[in-house]
Write a protein that holds these residues in place. Sequence first.
Motif, short mmCIF file in Angstrom:
data_model
loop_
_atom_site.label_atom_id
_atom_site.label_comp_id
_atom_site.label_asym_id
_atom_site.label_seq_id
_atom_site.Cartn_x
_atom_site.Cartn_y
_atom_site.Cartn_z
N GLU A 12 -7.98 12.32 5.19
CA GLU A 12 -7.38 11.29 6.05
C GLU A 12 -8.06 9.93 5.85
N GLY A 13 -7.24 8.92 5.63
CA GLY A 13 -7.74 7.55 5.48
C GLY A 13 -8.32 7.21 4.12
N LYS A 14 -8.34 8.19 3.20
CA LYS A 14 -8.93 7.95 1.88
C LYS A 14 -7.87 7.72 0.80
N PHE A 15 -6.64 8.03 1.12
CA PHE A 15 -5.55 7.94 0.15
C PHE A 15 -4.35 7.23 0.77
N ILE A 16 -3.52 6.69 -0.11
CA ILE A 16 -2.24 6.14 0.30
C ILE A 16 -1.21 6.63 -0.72
N VAL A 17 -0.01 6.92 -0.24
CA VAL A 17 1.07 7.36 -1.13
C VAL A 17 1.99 6.18 -1.40
N ILE A 18 2.35 6.05 -2.66
CA ILE A 18 3.39 5.10 -3.07
C ILE A 18 4.33 5.90 -3.96
N ALA A 19 5.56 6.07 -3.51
CA ALA A 19 6.53 6.86 -4.27
C ALA A 19 7.52 5.94 -4.97
N PHE A 20 8.01 6.42 -6.11
CA PHE A 20 9.03 5.70 -6.87
C PHE A 20 10.19 6.65 -7.13
#
Length: 149
Positions: free
Chosen positions: A68-76
Amino acid sequence: MKKVFFLVLMLFSLSFSKEKTLLLDKFSNPVPLPSDKLIILNFMAYSCGHCMAEIPTIKKVLKEKEFEGKFIVIAFALDGKDNNFKDKDFPIYANNPKNQVLFPIFGTPTTYIINPSGKKLAVVYGALTEENLRKYLREALSKSASGRI
């Protein structure tokens, strides 16, 4: 003449600068990357059943205390017509094919975990399960912490 030389020199120096990875949406708008988290780039398609099924898995695992709080998702979305930001935890951009020059895909889903500078920490071809997602997230955190990137 001096102006032309200066312009050429500027362009040359910019081509060797270490900028963050530039990802684009379908409309050639830059996709903002955070500077304080590792980034999960998820290349998917709305028409792909495995892609749609792994979205809740990714969101669930990222809410675990370890991640938690260490990653972010960016989807394409390869078949996306518009950007979709309805889900703040899983923003989906309509993909620009130029992204696949930096991050090749051989089918959907394909997931890269990168650092804020764009260095590849892990790549997964195919659907993620909770177990293998945890494994790749831990691997990425370890590489990031040890400076092996």
